[in-house]
Design a protein around this motif. Structure first.
Motif, PDB file in Angstrom:
ATOM      1  N   ARG A  23      13.496  36.170   7.927  1.00 30.41           N
ATOM      2  CA  ARG A  23      13.119  35.027   7.092  1.00 30.41           C
ATOM      3  C   ARG A  23      14.296  34.767   6.159  1.00 30.41           C
ATOM      4  O   ARG A  23      14.672  35.624   5.368  1.00 30.41           O
ATOM      5  CB  ARG A  23      11.852  35.329   6.304  1.00 30.41           C
ATOM      6  CG  ARG A  23      10.665  35.579   7.216  1.00 30.41           C
ATOM      7  CD  ARG A  23       9.373  35.443   6.462  1.00 30.41           C
ATOM      8  NE  ARG A  23       8.242  35.801   7.276  1.00 30.41           N
ATOM      9  CZ  ARG A  23       7.603  34.977   8.099  1.00 30.41           C
ATOM     10  NH1 ARG A  23       8.004  33.728   8.207  1.00 30.41           N
ATOM     11  NH2 ARG A  23       6.576  35.388   8.806  1.00 30.41           N
ATOM     12  N   ILE A  24      14.873  33.595   6.313  1.00 29.46           N
ATOM     13  CA  ILE A  24      16.054  33.241   5.529  1.00 29.46           C
ATOM     14  C   ILE A  24      15.806  31.917   4.817  1.00 29.46           C
ATOM     15  O   ILE A  24      14.943  31.137   5.232  1.00 29.46           O
ATOM     16  CB  ILE A  24      17.323  33.170   6.415  1.00 29.46           C
ATOM     17  CG1 ILE A  24      17.154  32.175   7.554  1.00 29.46           C
ATOM     18  CG2 ILE A  24      17.655  34.544   6.972  1.00 29.46           C
ATOM     19  CD1 ILE A  24      18.390  31.979   8.393  1.00 29.46           C
ATOM     20  N   PRO A  25      16.538  31.635   3.756  1.00 25.35           N
ATOM     21  CA  PRO A  25      16.337  30.385   3.023  1.00 25.35           C
ATOM     22  C   PRO A  25      16.557  29.162   3.919  1.00 25.35           C
ATOM     23  O   PRO A  25      17.374  29.190   4.845  1.00 25.35           O
ATOM     24  CB  PRO A  25      17.407  30.433   1.928  1.00 25.35           C
ATOM     25  CG  PRO A  25      17.702  31.883   1.750  1.00 25.35           C
ATOM     26  CD  PRO A  25      17.550  32.486   3.114  1.00 25.35           C
ATOM     27  N   VAL A  26      15.815  28.119   3.617  1.00 24.30           N
ATOM     28  CA  VAL A  26      15.945  26.864   4.357  1.00 24.30           C
ATOM     29  C   VAL A  26      17.394  26.401   4.318  1.00 24.30           C
ATOM     30  O   VAL A  26      18.037  26.432   3.269  1.00 24.30           O
ATOM     31  CB  VAL A  26      15.015  25.781   3.756  1.00 24.30           C
ATOM     32  CG1 VAL A  26      15.264  24.430   4.406  1.00 24.30           C
ATOM     33  CG2 VAL A  26      13.560  26.184   3.901  1.00 24.30           C
ATOM     34  N   GLY A  27      17.914  26.007   5.455  1.00 22.77           N
ATOM     35  CA  GLY A  27      19.286  25.518   5.556  1.00 22.77           C
ATOM     36  C   GLY A  27      20.279  26.587   5.974  1.00 22.77           C
ATOM     37  O   GLY A  27      21.353  26.272   6.480  1.00 22.77           O
ATOM     38  N   GLU A  28      19.931  27.854   5.782  1.00 22.33           N
ATOM     39  CA  GLU A  28      20.829  28.952   6.120  1.00 22.33           C
ATOM     40  C   GLU A  28      21.018  29.074   7.637  1.00 22.33           C
ATOM     41  O   GLU A  28      22.111  29.352   8.111  1.00 22.33           O
ATOM     42  CB  GLU A  28      20.271  30.257   5.544  1.00 22.33           C
ATOM     43  CG  GLU A  28      21.239  31.399   5.528  1.00 22.33           C
ATOM     44  CD  GLU A  28      22.223  31.343   4.379  1.00 22.33           C
ATOM     45  OE1 GLU A  28      23.189  32.109   4.422  1.00 22.33           O
ATOM     46  OE2 GLU A  28      22.046  30.530   3.453  1.00 22.33           O
ATOM     47  N   LYS A  29      19.954  28.847   8.379  1.00 26.63           N
ATOM     48  CA  LYS A  29      20.010  28.989   9.838  1.00 26.63           C
ATOM     49  C   LYS A  29      21.057  28.051  10.440  1.00 26.63           C
ATOM     50  O   LYS A  29      21.837  28.453  11.304  1.00 26.63           O
ATOM     51  CB  LYS A  29      18.643  28.719  10.456  1.00 26.63           C
ATOM     52  CG  LYS A  29      18.622  28.860  11.961  1.00 26.63           C
ATOM     53  CD  LYS A  29      17.229  28.584  12.516  1.00 26.63           C
ATOM     54  CE  LYS A  29      17.218  28.575  14.019  1.00 26.63           C
ATOM     55  NZ  LYS A  29      15.894  28.238  14.562  1.00 26.63           N
ATOM     56  N   SER A  30      21.095  26.827   9.985  1.00 29.57           N
ATOM     57  CA  SER A  30      22.055  25.870  10.545  1.00 29.57           C
ATOM     58  C   SER A  30      23.493  26.289  10.256  1.00 29.57           C
ATOM     59  O   SER A  30      24.386  26.085  11.076  1.00 29.57           O
ATOM     60  CB  SER A  30      21.791  24.455  10.033  1.00 29.57           C
ATOM     61  OG  SER A  30      21.937  24.396   8.636  1.00 29.57           O
ATOM     62  N   ILE A  31      23.716  26.910   9.097  1.00 30.09           N
ATOM     63  CA  ILE A  31      25.057  27.410   8.759  1.00 30.09           C
ATOM     64  C   ILE A  31      25.443  28.527   9.719  1.00 30.09           C
ATOM     65  O   ILE A  31      26.546  28.554  10.250  1.00 30.09           O
ATOM     66  CB  ILE A  31      25.107  27.899   7.294  1.00 30.09           C
ATOM     67  CG1 ILE A  31      24.897  26.718   6.343  1.00 30.09           C
ATOM     68  CG2 ILE A  31      26.425  28.613   7.002  1.00 30.09           C
ATOM     69  CD1 ILE A  31      24.639  27.116   4.902  1.00 30.09           C
ATOM     70  N   TRP A  32      24.510  29.466   9.945  1.00 33.94           N
ATOM     71  CA  TRP A  32      24.762  30.577  10.862  1.00 33.94           C
ATOM     72  C   TRP A  32      25.003  30.060  12.280  1.00 33.94           C
ATOM     73  O   TRP A  32      25.872  30.555  12.988  1.00 33.94           O
ATOM     74  CB  TRP A  32      23.591  31.548  10.860  1.00 33.94           C
ATOM     75  CG  TRP A  32      23.404  32.303   9.582  1.00 33.94           C
ATOM     76  CD1 TRP A  32      24.044  32.096   8.381  1.00 33.94           C
ATOM     77  CD2 TRP A  32      22.507  33.385   9.368  1.00 33.94           C
ATOM     78  NE1 TRP A  32      23.590  32.981   7.442  1.00 33.94           N
ATOM     79  CE2 TRP A  32      22.642  33.792   8.017  1.00 33.94           C
ATOM     80  CE3 TRP A  32      21.594  34.043  10.169  1.00 33.94           C
ATOM     81  CZ2 TRP A  32      21.900  34.831   7.471  1.00 33.94           C
ATOM     82  CZ3 TRP A  32      20.860  35.081   9.619  1.00 33.94           C
ATOM     83  CH2 TRP A  32      21.023  35.467   8.296  1.00 33.94           C
TER      84      TRP A  32
END
Length: 60
Positions: A23-32
């Motif tokens: 579970r990661i902050p919103v928006g972090e996934k797209s950066i990764w």
């Protein structure tokens, strides 16, 4: 109900792999995902490599 093929794949995956839910902050996934894509890796591969590098650093 899944097909026989899907059931077989799920059975194999359950035996061969452990699962971790992140579970990661919103928006972090797209950066990764962007970083992974720049390195010609899947997001999963990027996360595994990053964690392994951290483990190596911690052991040193």
């Amino acid at each position: 109900m899944g097909t026989a093929s899907t059931k077989a794949k799920n059975k194999y995956n359950k035996k061969a792999y452990d699962s971790i839910l992140l579970r990661i902050p919103v928006g972090e996934k797209s950066i990764w995902q962007e970083i992974a894509a720049k390195n010609s890796s899947s997001l999963n591969e990027f996360i595994i490599k990053s964690v392994k590098k951290e483990i190596i650093c911690q052991k040193s």
